[in-house]
Write a protein that holds these residues in place. Sequence first.
Motif, PDB file in Angstrom:
ATOM      1  N   UNK A  75      44.199  43.187 -35.913  1.00  0.00           N
ATOM      2  CA  UNK A  75      44.203  41.761 -35.584  1.00  0.00           C
ATOM      3  C   UNK A  75      44.020  41.546 -34.081  1.00  0.00           C
ATOM      4  N   UNK A  76      44.699  42.367 -33.283  1.00  0.00           N
ATOM      5  CA  UNK A  76      44.561  42.258 -31.828  1.00  0.00           C
ATOM      6  C   UNK A  76      43.137  42.573 -31.390  1.00  0.00           C
ATOM      7  N   UNK A  77      42.550  43.574 -32.003  1.00  0.00           N
ATOM      8  CA  UNK A  77      41.178  43.947 -31.663  1.00  0.00           C
ATOM      9  C   UNK A  77      40.219  42.791 -31.923  1.00  0.00           C
ATOM     10  N   UNK A  78      40.378  42.105 -33.076  1.00  0.00           N
ATOM     11  CA  UNK A  78      39.499  40.987 -33.378  1.00  0.00           C
ATOM     12  C   UNK A  78      39.777  39.801 -32.460  1.00  0.00           C
ATOM     13  N   UNK A  79      41.039  39.610 -32.106  1.00  0.00           N
ATOM     14  CA  UNK A  79      41.393  38.502 -31.222  1.00  0.00           C
ATOM     15  C   UNK A  79      40.756  38.696 -29.844  1.00  0.00           C
ATOM     16  N   UNK A  80      40.867  39.913 -29.303  1.00  0.00           N
ATOM     17  CA  UNK A  80      40.276  40.206 -27.993  1.00  0.00           C
ATOM     18  C   UNK A  80      38.756  40.025 -28.038  1.00  0.00           C
ATOM     19  N   UNK A  81      38.132  40.569 -29.087  1.00  0.00           N
ATOM     20  CA  UNK A  81      36.672  40.520 -29.195  1.00  0.00           C
ATOM     21  C   UNK A  81      36.176  39.080 -29.347  1.00  0.00           C
ATOM     22  N   UNK A  82      36.836  38.320 -30.209  1.00  0.00           N
ATOM     23  CA  UNK A  82      36.422  36.937 -30.439  1.00  0.00           C
ATOM     24  C   UNK A  82      36.592  36.091 -29.187  1.00  0.00           C
ATOM     25  N   UNK A  83      37.711  36.276 -28.489  1.00  0.00           N
ATOM     26  CA  UNK A  83      37.976  35.519 -27.264  1.00  0.00           C
ATOM     27  C   UNK A  83      36.954  35.870 -26.177  1.00  0.00           C
ATOM     28  N   UNK A  84      36.695  37.162 -25.991  1.00  0.00           N
ATOM     29  CA  UNK A  84      35.737  37.583 -24.964  1.00  0.00           C
ATOM     30  C   UNK A  84      34.343  37.051 -25.281  1.00  0.00           C
ATOM     31  N   UNK A 132      33.409  44.502 -26.938  1.00  0.00           N
ATOM     32  CA  UNK A 132      34.871  44.512 -26.828  1.00  0.00           C
ATOM     33  C   UNK A 132      35.493  45.062 -28.108  1.00  0.00           C
ATOM     34  N   UNK A 133      34.920  44.733 -29.245  1.00  0.00           N
ATOM     35  CA  UNK A 133      35.385  45.268 -30.520  1.00  0.00           C
ATOM     36  C   UNK A 133      35.296  46.796 -30.512  1.00  0.00           C
ATOM     37  N   UNK A 134      34.180  47.320 -30.009  1.00  0.00           N
ATOM     38  CA  UNK A 134      33.972  48.772 -29.917  1.00  0.00           C
ATOM     39  C   UNK A 134      35.034  49.424 -29.031  1.00  0.00           C
ATOM     40  N   UNK A 135      35.262  48.845 -27.869  1.00  0.00           N
ATOM     41  CA  UNK A 135      36.242  49.405 -26.929  1.00  0.00           C
ATOM     42  C   UNK A 135      37.647  49.368 -27.534  1.00  0.00           C
ATOM     43  N   UNK A 136      37.995  48.240 -28.145  1.00  0.00           N
ATOM     44  CA  UNK A 136      39.341  48.084 -28.706  1.00  0.00           C
ATOM     45  C   UNK A 136      39.582  49.047 -29.863  1.00  0.00           C
ATOM     46  N   UNK A 137      38.589  49.202 -30.743  1.00  0.00           N
ATOM     47  CA  UNK A 137      38.756  50.119 -31.875  1.00  0.00           C
ATOM     48  C   UNK A 137      38.962  51.554 -31.407  1.00  0.00           C
ATOM     49  N   UNK A 138      38.190  51.979 -30.418  1.00  0.00           N
ATOM     50  CA  UNK A 138      38.352  53.342 -29.910  1.00  0.00           C
ATOM     51  C   UNK A 138      39.679  53.507 -29.172  1.00  0.00           C
ATOM     52  N   UNK A 139      40.124  52.448 -28.516  1.00  0.00           N
ATOM     53  CA  UNK A 139      41.406  52.505 -27.800  1.00  0.00           C
ATOM     54  C   UNK A 139      42.571  52.590 -28.786  1.00  0.00           C
ATOM     55  N   UNK A 140      42.549  51.759 -29.814  1.00  0.00           N
ATOM     56  CA  UNK A 140      43.657  51.730 -30.765  1.00  0.00           C
ATOM     57  C   UNK A 140      43.637  52.917 -31.732  1.00  0.00           C
ATOM     58  N   UNK A 141      42.460  53.386 -32.088  1.00  0.00           N
ATOM     59  CA  UNK A 141      42.358  54.436 -33.093  1.00  0.00           C
ATOM     60  C   UNK A 141      42.820  55.798 -32.582  1.00  0.00           C
TER      61      UNK A 141
END
Length: 348
Positions: free
Chosen positions: A97-106, A134-143
Motif C-alpha cells: 500500500x505504501x509503495x502504491x501511495x508513494x508512486x501515485x503521489x509522485x 517510483x513503484x520500481x524503486x519502492x518494490x525493490x526497497x521493500x522486497x
Amino acid sequence: VYVVFLELVVRGGITEVVVQRKNLSELDKDTAFWVSAFLGVVAYALSIILAPFVATWTHQEEMKDLIQWMALGILPIAFTRVQEGMLIREMEFKKLALRRMFATLAGAVAGITMALQGYGVWSLVGQQLIDRLVDFIALNWFSKWHPGWKFSLRSLQEMGDYSFKIIATNVVYFVNTQVDRLIIGQLLGAGALGVYVVGRRLADVLFAMVSNLFSRVSFSVFSRLQDDKEKTQNAYLKVSSIATLLSVPLFAFLVLEGAVITLLLFGSKWSDAGTVAQLAGVSALFKAMLIFSAPLLKALGYPGSVFRALALQSLVGPLLSIMVYPFGLYAVAAVWVLGEITVPFALA
C-alpha cells in the motif's frame, strides 16, 4: 489502450505464479524474473517498431513519440513482478500500500507540474513514467530480494501452463472491459458512449475499490491454505459473508438511487446517465456477492475456469448488444449487464 494491453501480456501471470506456487525455490524466482524481464524488453522493442505504423493508422503523427515514450513504463513493471509476488506471498500488504501511495503521489505531482508548465498530453506521459519509476524503486526497497543469474527450463515448464492461463484470462478480461464501449461508440455514436461511460463510472469505481481491497489478500490466503480443503472452504465462506454484508447495501443503494446520485455528481446535462448507473449497480451487486470465486479458483490451480467464465461473457455481451442496439442505449446497457452477471454465476 495499447500500452495497457502490453502491460497485461508482460505481467504474464508471474506475480500469481510466485504467490500460488506451493514450494517456491530461489531457482524458480530467478527463472520467473528473467522470463518477465525478457517479455518486457521484447514488448518495448516491439513498441519502438510498431509506433510509426500506429501513428499512420490513426492519422496522428504525435502517436509515434507518445507510444515509444509511454512504452518505457513497461520495463519497470517487467523487472518487479517477482518482487511484488513475494510481498503478496508474505502478506506484506502495508508495504504494498505504501509503495502504491508513494508512486501515485509522485506521478500526480509530476503530471500536474508538467500540465501547469504547458506540456499538454505529455503531462500524462510524465505522470505514468514517474509513477512506474517510483513503484520500481519502492518494490525493490521493500522486497529486499534480488535476482541471481540462474535459469531453469524445468522451472519454466512447470510455471508455464499456469502463467499462460493467467495471461489468457487477463487478455479476455481486458477485451470485456473495452468492447462494450467500442460497440456503443460504433453503433450508437459518441454522445451515447459519453452517457454510458459517465453512467458506469460510479459503479465501476466502487466495485474496483471493493475488489482491490479483498482480492489480493484472499488470493494470498487461499494459496496458503490450498492443501487443506476444509480450512479453504471455511475461509471462503467467511470472507464471502463479510464482503456481502459490506457491499450489498452499497450497491443496492446505487440501484435504487443511481439516477439521483448521478445528477448530483455530474449535473443535469448527464441526467440520461442515471438509468445506466442503476443498471451498472445491478451488475456490481451480483459480482460483489461472488467476488472471491476467481481468487479461490486461481489459488487452487484452476485459472482455466476463470478464463472460461470470462470467455462466456465475451460471447454473450457483444452478441446480445448487436441484436438489441436498434432499441437504444438502455437496451444495450441492460444486455451488457446481463452478460457481466453470467461471469460470477459461471464461476460459482
